[in-house]
Design a protein around this motif. Structure first.
Motif, PDB file in Angstrom:
ATOM      1  N   THR A  31       0.824  -1.214   0.000  1.00  0.00           N
ATOM      2  CA  THR A  31       0.000   0.000   0.000  1.00  0.00           C
ATOM      3  C   THR A  31       0.856   1.262   0.000  1.00  0.00           C
ATOM      4  OG1 THR A  31      -0.181   0.156   2.415  1.00  0.00           O
ATOM      5  CG2 THR A  31      -1.826  -1.204   1.263  1.00  0.00           C
ATOM      6  N   MET A  32       2.157   1.098   0.123  1.00  0.00           N
ATOM      7  CA  MET A  32       3.081   2.239   0.128  1.00  0.00           C
ATOM      8  C   MET A  32       3.383   2.608  -1.324  1.00  0.00           C
ATOM      9  SD  MET A  32       5.522   0.869   3.210  1.00  0.00           S
ATOM     10  CE  MET A  32       6.471   2.380   3.381  1.00  0.00           C
ATOM     11  N   LEU A  33       2.515   3.390  -1.902  1.00  0.00           N
ATOM     12  CA  LEU A  33       2.557   3.645  -3.338  1.00  0.00           C
ATOM     13  C   LEU A  33       3.758   4.459  -3.798  1.00  0.00           C
ATOM     14  CD1 LEU A  33      -1.241   4.249  -3.921  1.00  0.00           C
ATOM     15  CD2 LEU A  33       0.076   2.128  -4.114  1.00  0.00           C
ATOM     16  N   SER A  34       4.448   5.127  -2.889  1.00  0.00           N
ATOM     17  CA  SER A  34       5.609   5.913  -3.295  1.00  0.00           C
ATOM     18  C   SER A  34       6.897   5.086  -3.319  1.00  0.00           C
ATOM     19  CB  SER A  34       5.785   7.119  -2.369  1.00  0.00           C
ATOM     20  OG  SER A  34       5.964   6.689  -1.043  1.00  0.00           O
ATOM     21  N   LEU A  35       6.843   3.840  -2.878  1.00  0.00           N
ATOM     22  CA  LEU A  35       8.048   3.000  -2.877  1.00  0.00           C
ATOM     23  C   LEU A  35       8.533   2.741  -4.300  1.00  0.00           C
ATOM     24  CD1 LEU A  35       7.817   0.034  -0.327  1.00  0.00           C
ATOM     25  CD2 LEU A  35       9.325   1.994  -0.290  1.00  0.00           C
ATOM     26  N   SER A  36       9.806   3.012  -4.524  1.00  0.00           N
ATOM     27  CA  SER A  36      10.402   2.679  -5.817  1.00  0.00           C
ATOM     28  C   SER A  36      11.432   1.562  -5.673  1.00  0.00           C
ATOM     29  CB  SER A  36      11.043   3.911  -6.455  1.00  0.00           C
ATOM     30  OG  SER A  36      12.075   4.412  -5.634  1.00  0.00           O
ATOM     31  N   ALA A  37      11.882   1.301  -4.440  1.00  0.00           N
ATOM     32  CA  ALA A  37      12.857   0.233  -4.206  1.00  0.00           C
ATOM     33  C   ALA A  37      12.479  -0.527  -2.937  1.00  0.00           C
ATOM     34  CB  ALA A  37      14.262   0.804  -4.077  1.00  0.00           C
ATOM     35  N   LEU A  38      12.441  -1.843  -3.056  1.00  0.00           N
ATOM     36  CA  LEU A  38      12.073  -2.696  -1.926  1.00  0.00           C
ATOM     37  C   LEU A  38      13.045  -3.868  -1.857  1.00  0.00           C
ATOM     38  CD1 LEU A  38      10.140  -3.514   0.361  1.00  0.00           C
ATOM     39  CD2 LEU A  38       8.695  -4.611  -1.382  1.00  0.00           C
ATOM     40  N   PHE A  39      13.655  -4.026  -0.695  1.00  0.00           N
ATOM     41  CA  PHE A  39      14.629  -5.091  -0.476  1.00  0.00           C
ATOM     42  C   PHE A  39      14.109  -6.025   0.610  1.00  0.00           C
ATOM     43  CE2 PHE A  39      16.759  -1.345  -2.024  1.00  0.00           C
ATOM     44  CZ  PHE A  39      17.524  -1.845  -3.067  1.00  0.00           C
ATOM     45  N   LEU A  40      13.805  -7.245   0.211  1.00  0.00           N
ATOM     46  CA  LEU A  40      13.290  -8.266   1.128  1.00  0.00           C
ATOM     47  C   LEU A  40      14.207  -9.487   1.122  1.00  0.00           C
ATOM     48  CD1 LEU A  40       9.492  -8.078   0.187  1.00  0.00           C
ATOM     49  CD2 LEU A  40      10.587  -7.150   2.231  1.00  0.00           C
ATOM     50  N   ARG A  41      15.510  -9.242   1.069  1.00  0.00           N
ATOM     51  CA  ARG A  41      16.467 -10.348   1.003  1.00  0.00           C
ATOM     52  C   ARG A  41      16.385 -11.206   2.262  1.00  0.00           C
ATOM     53  NH1 ARG A  41      19.919  -5.807   0.088  1.00  0.00           N
ATOM     54  NH2 ARG A  41      20.179  -5.420  -2.122  1.00  0.00           N
ATOM     55  N   TRP A  42      16.368 -12.520   2.048  1.00  0.00           N
ATOM     56  CA  TRP A  42      16.413 -13.508   3.124  1.00  0.00           C
ATOM     57  C   TRP A  42      15.245 -13.364   4.104  1.00  0.00           C
ATOM     58  CZ3 TRP A  42      19.559 -17.293   1.875  1.00  0.00           C
ATOM     59  CH2 TRP A  42      20.609 -17.006   1.014  1.00  0.00           C
ATOM     60  N   CYS A  43      14.124 -12.922   3.624  1.00  0.00           N
ATOM     61  CA  CYS A  43      12.903 -12.889   4.444  1.00  0.00           C
ATOM     62  C   CYS A  43      12.238 -14.260   4.300  1.00  0.00           C
ATOM     63  CB  CYS A  43      11.977 -11.759   3.998  1.00  0.00           C
ATOM     64  SG  CYS A  43      12.629 -10.125   4.392  1.00  0.00           S
ATOM     65  N   SER A  44      12.458 -15.089   5.268  1.00  0.00           N
ATOM     66  CA  SER A  44      12.154 -16.514   5.138  1.00  0.00           C
ATOM     67  C   SER A  44      10.674 -16.872   5.240  1.00  0.00           C
ATOM     68  CB  SER A  44      12.939 -17.304   6.182  1.00  0.00           C
ATOM     69  OG  SER A  44      12.631 -16.837   7.483  1.00  0.00           O
ATOM     70  N   GLN A  45       9.815 -15.915   5.551  1.00  0.00           N
ATOM     71  CA  GLN A  45       8.386 -16.209   5.666  1.00  0.00           C
ATOM     72  C   GLN A  45       7.568 -15.737   4.463  1.00  0.00           C
ATOM     73  OE1 GLN A  45       7.097 -18.043   8.254  1.00  0.00           O
ATOM     74  NE2 GLN A  45       9.262 -18.278   8.744  1.00  0.00           N
ATOM     75  N   VAL A  46       8.201 -15.033   3.535  1.00  0.00           N
ATOM     76  CA  VAL A  46       7.471 -14.506   2.376  1.00  0.00           C
ATOM     77  C   VAL A  46       7.207 -15.639   1.390  1.00  0.00           C
ATOM     78  CG1 VAL A  46       7.535 -12.880   0.450  1.00  0.00           C
ATOM     79  CG2 VAL A  46       8.454 -12.215   2.674  1.00  0.00           C
ATOM     80  N   ARG A  47       5.946 -15.746   0.983  1.00  0.00           N
ATOM     81  CA  ARG A  47       5.512 -16.805   0.063  1.00  0.00           C
ATOM     82  C   ARG A  47       4.934 -16.177  -1.210  1.00  0.00           C
ATOM     83  NH1 ARG A  47       4.795 -21.746   2.829  1.00  0.00           N
ATOM     84  NH2 ARG A  47       5.128 -21.522   5.059  1.00  0.00           N
ATOM     85  N   ASP A  48       4.493 -17.030  -2.102  1.00  0.00           N
ATOM     86  CA  ASP A  48       3.922 -16.569  -3.374  1.00  0.00           C
ATOM     87  C   ASP A  48       2.732 -15.635  -3.182  1.00  0.00           C
ATOM     88  OD1 ASP A  48       5.817 -18.102  -4.634  1.00  0.00           O
ATOM     89  OD2 ASP A  48       4.434 -19.700  -5.191  1.00  0.00           O
ATOM     90  N   PHE A  49       1.927 -15.877  -2.170  1.00  0.00           N
ATOM     91  CA  PHE A  49       0.767 -15.019  -1.928  1.00  0.00           C
ATOM     92  C   PHE A  49       1.203 -13.576  -1.692  1.00  0.00           C
ATOM     93  CE2 PHE A  49      -2.576 -13.236   0.858  1.00  0.00           C
ATOM     94  CZ  PHE A  49      -3.639 -13.316  -0.032  1.00  0.00           C
TER      95      PHE A  49
END
Length: 115
Positions: A31-49
């Protein structure tokens, strides 16, 4: 949730190795529409959903999902919806195959895909 609500003008967010980030958290981040860069390296709980939420982020230009172990080729292939993406990092993603990289390069020709 708090990050998304309070920092809605943020342009870059790094949450590397945040093991408590889940698909619900990614939903709030989307929902953070101004984000242009997002780093989620090694976030072990993130799934396809969670990736489905990211596909609505039209301003996202840089996305790193390196080392996210639960992502599949099917989920990662949905990222072709991010037409403005300039850089996508998928190093050490077990779900990323050579076929996926070729598919992403074909559908995101202006994006640097980092294997």
């Amino acid at each position: 949730e708090y990050i998304a609500c309070d920092l809605n003008q943020l342009e870059e967010l790094t949450l590397d190795r945040c093991v408590h980030i889940t698909d619900i958290g990614v939903g709030y981040i989307s929902t953070m529409l101004s984000l242009s860069a997002l780093f989620l390296r090694w976030c072990s709980q993130v799934r396809d959903f969670g990736l489905q939420h990211l596909c609505s982020m039209r301003n996202l230009q840089v996305l790193s999902l390196a080392g996210c172990p639960l992502l599949t080729s099917s989920g990662l292939s949905s990222l072709i919806q991010l037409r403005h993406l300039q850089e996508l990092e998928l190093t050490n993603c077990p779900g990323a195959s050579q076929e996926l990289f070729e598919y992403l390069r074909e559908h995101l020709p202006r994006c640097l895909i980092i294997e």
